[in-house]
Design an enzyme around this catalytic site. Structure first.
Site, PDB file in Angstrom:
ATOM      1  CG  ASP A 102      -0.418  -0.548   2.461  1.00 31.46           C
ATOM      2  OD1 ASP A 102       0.815  -0.730   2.533  1.00 31.46           O
ATOM      3  OD2 ASP A 102      -1.189  -0.813   3.408  1.00 31.46           O
ATOM      4  CD  GLU A 132      10.577   3.633  10.795  1.00 32.54           C
ATOM      5  OE1 GLU A 132      10.606   4.174   9.683  1.00 32.54           O
ATOM      6  OE2 GLU A 132       9.664   2.862  11.154  1.00 32.54           O
ATOM      7  CG  ASP A 143       9.778   1.404   4.130  1.00 30.44           C
ATOM      8  OD1 ASP A 143       8.946   0.563   4.525  1.00 30.44           O
ATOM      9  OD2 ASP A 143      10.006   2.456   4.730  1.00 30.44           O
TER      10      ASP A 143
END
Length: 334
Positions: free
Chosen positions: A16, A200, A278
């Site tokens: 997505d 992260e 990613d």
């Protein structure tokens, strides 16, 4: 550079976050959705990083346009199908495509379980048509809270035979992993693997928590591990995988430069780290860029780049027989 006679994997690739500009334009027009521009050239800066300066806010605003046009389940199916073709075009031999069904469903109030089924259908059709191997990872978007994540998990588990793992992504600081312990017990009880976005935005403690309480055998990003020597040792000794995403970490300001990315130190320390994209459509890159441009900029030697490629296959959520099959398929490739 990519080693041609080794399988090329992308294990951290958001389906997505990889919606083509052309598809955003076409679906926007189909569903009568107001877009910031109405031709590909003008729309691109709104949906893809073109700025030199990194900005998490800019990154996330571009990400949202892709899901804003998912007006029905066929749109979700189309996007999943196109993701498999994109992986083929990026020279990828095996991809693990992850997606958040709640995030995809949210804008147009689609049924979350229906989104999962549509994505499964699209990926299976893509594999048939394009001859590439891909698996799915379901994401719980922690940003929306524990109840939404349970709804998301129920939908993911309804298709558990077509999904290899469950991930936790989103607001790492505001929704710490400790709130999702019961969710991941359900994941493990269902026989699925666990990978978690951690280290992260938050520190190394988030990674410890993901491993020890949630059962993660792989960590997405994990850049903050570098600040905890005990964690570095633990990762190496226990063969916990790090899904590194160089360009993404720079564009979102997770690291201030590729030269300061810890991937080289992970590899030096014997940590099983691999190279991944990613959100390739948002970043404006593909996996070969990570190998040919980003990895050398991060200080990796050719031998380390090769090791990262080997690690990618080792960390894949597939059987040893499937790994051997992938190796056999490419061993004579030049």
């Amino acid at each position: 550079m990519i080693t041609k006679n080794l399988p090329l994997t992308d294990l951290h690739r958001h389906l997505d976050g990889n919606i083509r500009t052309k598809t955003i334009l076409e679906l926007g027009q189909k569903f009568g959705i107001a877009l910031p521009a109405y031709d590909i050239e003008s729309l691109t800066p709104h949906v893809q990083i073109v700025e030199a300066e990194p900005s998490l806010v800019a990154f996330l605003s571009k990400l949202d346009w892709g899901v804003a046009v998912l007006g029905d389940l066929d749109a979700c199916r189309r996007v999943a199908y196109e993701n498999v073709e994109d992986a083929l075009n990026a020279q990828i031999d095996y991809a693990e495509l992850r997606f958040s069904p709640y995030y995809m469903a949210m804008k147009h109030k689609l049924p979350v379980a229906g989104v999962v089924e549509a994505v499964v259908d699209g990926v299976q059709a893509g594999m048939r048509d394009f001859g590439i191997k891909a698996n799915l990872i379901g994401i719980m978007s922690r940003t929306f809270g524990t109840d939404a994540c349970q709804q998301e998990l129920d939908a993911i588990l309804s298709q558990k035979d077509h999904i290899v793992a469950v991930d936790l992504a989103g607001d790492e600081l505001g929704q710490p992993g400790e709130r999702f312990v019961s969710h991941f017990k359900q994941v493990r009880d269902a026989g699925l693997n666990v990978t978690v976005h951690a280290g992260e935005a938050a520190g190394a403690e988030s990674m410890w928590q993901a491993i020890q309480e949630l059962g993660a055998t792989r960590i997405g990003h994990g850049v903050k591990a570098i600040h905890d020597p005990k964690l570095m040792d633990y990762l190496a000794e226990n063969r916990i995988g790090i899904e590194s995403c160089l360009t993404s970490n720079f564009q979102t300001s997770t690291v201030d430069s590729l030269a300061n990315h810890p991937l080289k130190q992970f590899l030096d320390h014997g940590v099983l780290a691999c190279l991944n994209t990613d959100d390739p459509a948002v970043e404006g890159i593909e996996l070969p860029y990570e190998y040919e441009v980003a990895a050398p900029a991060a200080g990796l030697s050719q031998e380390q780049i090769r090791q990262a490629q080997i690690n990618g296959l080792e960390l894949a959520f597939i059987s040893d027989a499937e790994k051997a099959e992938l190796k056999e398929k490419v061993k004579d490739r030049v």
